[in-house]
Design a protein around this motif. Structure first.
Motif, PDB file in Angstrom:
ATOM      1  N   LEU A 169      36.754 -42.871-109.652  1.00  3.73           N
ATOM      2  CA  LEU A 169      35.325 -42.679-109.401  1.00  3.73           C
ATOM      3  C   LEU A 169      35.123 -41.825-108.153  1.00  3.73           C
ATOM      4  CD1 LEU A 169      32.343 -43.353-110.032  1.00  3.73           C
ATOM      5  CD2 LEU A 169      32.620 -45.355-108.553  1.00  3.73           C
ATOM      6  N   ARG A 170      35.872 -42.120-107.101  1.00  2.00           N
ATOM      7  CA  ARG A 170      35.745 -41.344-105.870  1.00  2.00           C
ATOM      8  C   ARG A 170      35.977 -39.867-106.144  1.00  2.00           C
ATOM      9  NH1 ARG A 170      37.449 -37.669-102.971  1.00  2.00           N
ATOM     10  NH2 ARG A 170      39.425 -37.821-104.027  1.00  2.00           N
ATOM     11  N   SER A 171      37.029 -39.556-106.852  1.00  3.72           N
ATOM     12  CA  SER A 171      37.333 -38.144-107.086  1.00  3.72           C
ATOM     13  C   SER A 171      36.378 -37.502-108.090  1.00  3.72           C
ATOM     14  CB  SER A 171      38.787 -37.957-107.522  1.00  3.72           C
ATOM     15  OG  SER A 171      39.050 -38.666-108.704  1.00  3.72           O
ATOM     16  N   SER A 172      35.973 -38.226-109.143  1.00  2.00           N
ATOM     17  CA  SER A 172      35.091 -37.636-110.155  1.00  2.00           C
ATOM     18  C   SER A 172      33.673 -37.415-109.637  1.00  2.00           C
ATOM     19  CB  SER A 172      35.061 -38.507-111.418  1.00  2.00           C
ATOM     20  OG  SER A 172      34.358 -39.708-111.187  1.00  2.00           O
ATOM     21  N   GLN A 173      33.248 -38.204-108.666  1.00  2.00           N
ATOM     22  CA  GLN A 173      31.891 -38.079-108.130  1.00  2.00           C
ATOM     23  C   GLN A 173      31.827 -37.220-106.870  1.00  2.00           C
ATOM     24  OE1 GLN A 173      29.091 -39.381-109.703  1.00  2.00           O
ATOM     25  NE2 GLN A 173      30.592 -39.727-111.313  1.00  2.00           N
ATOM     26  N   GLY A 174      32.970 -36.747-106.409  1.00  2.00           N
ATOM     27  CA  GLY A 174      32.987 -35.855-105.256  1.00  2.00           C
ATOM     28  C   GLY A 174      32.747 -36.542-103.919  1.00  2.00           C
ATOM     29  N   PHE A 175      33.035 -37.838-103.839  1.00  3.54           N
ATOM     30  CA  PHE A 175      32.893 -38.534-102.564  1.00  3.54           C
ATOM     31  C   PHE A 175      33.982 -38.078-101.607  1.00  3.54           C
ATOM     32  CE2 PHE A 175      30.816 -41.595-105.441  1.00  3.54           C
ATOM     33  CZ  PHE A 175      29.599 -41.693-104.796  1.00  3.54           C
ATOM     34  N   SER A 176      33.740 -38.239-100.324  1.00  2.04           N
ATOM     35  CA  SER A 176      34.685 -37.822 -99.297  1.00  2.04           C
ATOM     36  C   SER A 176      36.000 -38.580 -99.425  1.00  2.04           C
ATOM     37  CB  SER A 176      34.110 -38.081 -97.905  1.00  2.04           C
ATOM     38  OG  SER A 176      32.945 -37.333 -97.714  1.00  2.04           O
ATOM     39  N   GLN A 177      37.078 -37.863 -99.160  1.00  3.52           N
ATOM     40  CA  GLN A 177      38.373 -38.515 -99.054  1.00  3.52           C
ATOM     41  C   GLN A 177      38.395 -39.315 -97.759  1.00  3.52           C
ATOM     42  OE1 GLN A 177      41.941 -36.276 -99.748  1.00  3.52           O
ATOM     43  NE2 GLN A 177      40.873 -34.780-101.012  1.00  3.52           N
ATOM     44  N   GLY A 178      39.245 -40.318 -97.700  1.00  2.32           N
ATOM     45  CA  GLY A 178      39.375 -41.093 -96.475  1.00  2.32           C
ATOM     46  C   GLY A 178      39.695 -42.538 -96.767  1.00  2.32           C
ATOM     47  N   GLU A 179      39.327 -43.389 -95.844  1.00  2.00           N
ATOM     48  CA  GLU A 179      39.570 -44.818 -95.943  1.00  2.00           C
ATOM     49  C   GLU A 179      38.235 -45.540 -96.093  1.00  2.00           C
ATOM     50  OE1 GLU A 179      43.474 -44.814 -93.039  1.00  2.00           O
ATOM     51  OE2 GLU A 179      41.511 -45.319 -92.188  1.00  2.00           O
ATOM     52  N   TYR A 180      38.165 -46.440 -97.059  1.00  2.00           N
ATOM     53  CA  TYR A 180      36.946 -47.186 -97.352  1.00  2.00           C
ATOM     54  C   TYR A 180      37.246 -48.676 -97.216  1.00  2.00           C
ATOM     55  CZ  TYR A 180      34.830 -43.001 -99.475  1.00  2.00           C
ATOM     56  OH  TYR A 180      34.305 -41.746 -99.708  1.00  2.00           O
ATOM     57  N   TYR A 181      36.402 -49.385 -96.466  1.00  2.00           N
ATOM     58  CA  TYR A 181      36.554 -50.837 -96.387  1.00  2.00           C
ATOM     59  C   TYR A 181      36.332 -51.456 -97.752  1.00  2.00           C
ATOM     60  CZ  TYR A 181      36.446 -51.292 -91.246  1.00  2.00           C
ATOM     61  OH  TYR A 181      36.735 -51.243 -89.905  1.00  2.00           O
ATOM     62  N   ILE A 182      37.171 -52.471 -98.074  1.00  2.00           N
ATOM     63  CA  ILE A 182      36.974 -53.329 -99.231  1.00  2.00           C
ATOM     64  C   ILE A 182      36.769 -54.752 -98.691  1.00  2.00           C
ATOM     65  CG2 ILE A 182      38.245 -51.822-100.789  1.00  2.00           C
ATOM     66  CD1 ILE A 182      40.671 -53.689-100.542  1.00  2.00           C
ATOM     67  N   GLY A 183      36.577 -55.715 -99.555  1.00  2.00           N
ATOM     68  CA  GLY A 183      36.226 -57.067 -99.121  1.00  2.00           C
ATOM     69  C   GLY A 183      37.365 -57.943 -98.653  1.00  2.00           C
ATOM     70  N   LEU A 184      38.606 -57.481 -98.716  1.00  2.00           N
ATOM     71  CA  LEU A 184      39.733 -58.286 -98.260  1.00  2.00           C
ATOM     72  C   LEU A 184      39.812 -58.220 -96.740  1.00  2.00           C
ATOM     73  CD1 LEU A 184      42.010 -59.999 -99.531  1.00  2.00           C
ATOM     74  CD2 LEU A 184      43.461 -57.974 -99.385  1.00  2.00           C
ATOM     75  N   ASN A 185      40.095 -59.366 -96.111  1.00  5.51           N
ATOM     76  CA  ASN A 185      40.080 -59.412 -94.648  1.00  5.51           C
ATOM     77  C   ASN A 185      40.805 -60.649 -94.146  1.00  5.51           C
ATOM     78  OD1 ASN A 185      37.992 -61.696 -93.742  1.00  5.51           O
ATOM     79  ND2 ASN A 185      37.319 -60.789 -95.688  1.00  5.51           N
ATOM     80  N   ASP A 186      41.068 -60.648 -92.824  1.00  5.32           N
ATOM     81  CA  ASP A 186      41.573 -61.857 -92.173  1.00  5.32           C
ATOM     82  C   ASP A 186      40.716 -62.196 -90.955  1.00  5.32           C
ATOM     83  OD1 ASP A 186      42.483 -60.028 -90.236  1.00  5.32           O
ATOM     84  OD2 ASP A 186      44.474 -60.935 -90.093  1.00  5.32           O
ATOM     85  N   VAL A 187      39.419 -61.890 -91.023  1.00 10.10           N
ATOM     86  CA  VAL A 187      38.547 -62.078 -89.867  1.00 10.10           C
ATOM     87  C   VAL A 187      38.361 -63.549 -89.491  1.00 10.10           C
ATOM     88  CG1 VAL A 187      37.332 -59.877 -90.149  1.00 10.10           C
ATOM     89  CG2 VAL A 187      36.402 -61.925 -91.216  1.00 10.10           C
ATOM     90  N   VAL A 218      40.383 -54.640 -94.447  1.00  8.42           N
ATOM     91  CA  VAL A 218      41.328 -53.897 -95.272  1.00  8.42           C
ATOM     92  C   VAL A 218      40.611 -52.690 -95.842  1.00  8.42           C
ATOM     93  CG1 VAL A 218      42.803 -54.003 -97.334  1.00  8.42           C
ATOM     94  CG2 VAL A 218      42.681 -55.964 -95.783  1.00  8.42           C
ATOM     95  N   VAL A 219      41.323 -51.566 -95.859  1.00  5.69           N
ATOM     96  CA  VAL A 219      40.785 -50.340 -96.437  1.00  5.69           C
ATOM     97  C   VAL A 219      41.622 -49.930 -97.639  1.00  5.69           C
ATOM     98  CG1 VAL A 219      39.864 -49.496 -94.241  1.00  5.69           C
ATOM     99  CG2 VAL A 219      42.153 -48.788 -94.950  1.00  5.69           C
ATOM    100  N   ILE A 220      40.974 -49.231 -98.564  1.00  8.95           N
ATOM    101  CA  ILE A 220      41.680 -48.550 -99.641  1.00  8.95           C
ATOM    102  C   ILE A 220      41.755 -47.094 -99.218  1.00  8.95           C
ATOM    103  CG2 ILE A 220      39.538 -48.271-100.979  1.00  8.95           C
ATOM    104  CD1 ILE A 220      41.271 -48.392-103.533  1.00  8.95           C
ATOM    105  N   LYS A 221      42.959 -46.555 -99.243  1.00 11.59           N
ATOM    106  CA  LYS A 221      43.168 -45.161 -98.830  1.00 11.59           C
ATOM    107  C   LYS A 221      42.841 -44.254-100.017  1.00 11.59           C
ATOM    108  CE  LYS A 221      46.774 -44.105 -96.409  1.00 11.59           C
ATOM    109  NZ  LYS A 221      46.137 -43.416 -95.334  1.00 11.59           N
TER     110      LYS A 221
END
Length: 184
Positions: free
Chosen positions: A97-115, A148-151
């Motif tokens: 989806l990121r690539s097909s919609q032309g969103f910026s490359q990078g790191e995006y936060y997802i809901g996994l965490n150890d906060v 946590v981010v997805i690269k």
């Protein structure tokens, strides 16, 4: 905690916490079969499992990103949240989806965490991770509270997950898991 200390993609066995968690709170590693995919997600939102997701280009720290997601709701069904990913197929769909919609490359936060407990990674709804897609060498043991981010960069680590300081501002992905999202 077996799911949080092993490198690479895995399907994990239930932990002791999962064994005592009601079945309704334990995430399935299989696509939902009881709810049809949502086709009316709205502008900038995209069908995901039985709900909708959206990639946000502006940046927030992990806590503020999750609060932002919670400002969206599904009529009568609850609030949005940072996205939970339960399978390699789901992980791939987000990257595509990121690539097909032309969103910026990078790191995006997802809901996994150890906060809430350093070294114990859970989704924002409190469930343990039954699927992970860690980059080699992650998660890294430290004393920080990590998001946590997805690269999503065009390299061999595309789609892999990394721990990052949750106080740093990054792009993020929201989901409304039960249907179309509307701003409260």
């Amino acid at each position: 905690m077996a799911a949080s200390t092993t490198q690479g993609t895995q399907e994990a066995s239930p932990t002791r916490d999962q064994a005592t968690t009601p079945a309704s709170r334990v995430p399935s590693t299989q696509p939902t079969t009881t709810a049809a995919p949502v086709s009316n997600c709205g502008q900038e939102w995209h069908a995901y499992r039985s709900g909708c997701l959206r990639l946000f280009q502006y940046r927030k720290n992990w806590v503020d990103a999750n609060r932002h997601c919670a400002k969206f709701n599904t009529p009568g069904k609850g609030n949005g949240r940072l996205i939970s990913i339960f399978s390699q197929d789901d992980n791939n769909r987000i990257g595509n989806l990121r690539s097909s919609q032309g969103f910026s490359q990078g790191e995006y936060y997802i809901g996994l965490n150890d906060v809430n407990n350093t070294g114990t990674y859970r989704w924002v709804d409190g469930t343990n991770a039954s699927f992970t897609n860690w980059k080699n060498g992650y998660p890294k043991a430290n004393d920080r509270k990590d998001g946590v981010v997805i690269k999503m960069r065009g390299d061999s680590d595309y789609g892999k997950w990394q721990t990052k300081d949750s106080n740093s501002d990054r792009r993020f992905i929201c989901e409304c898991p039960d249907g179309p999202c509307a701003r409260q």
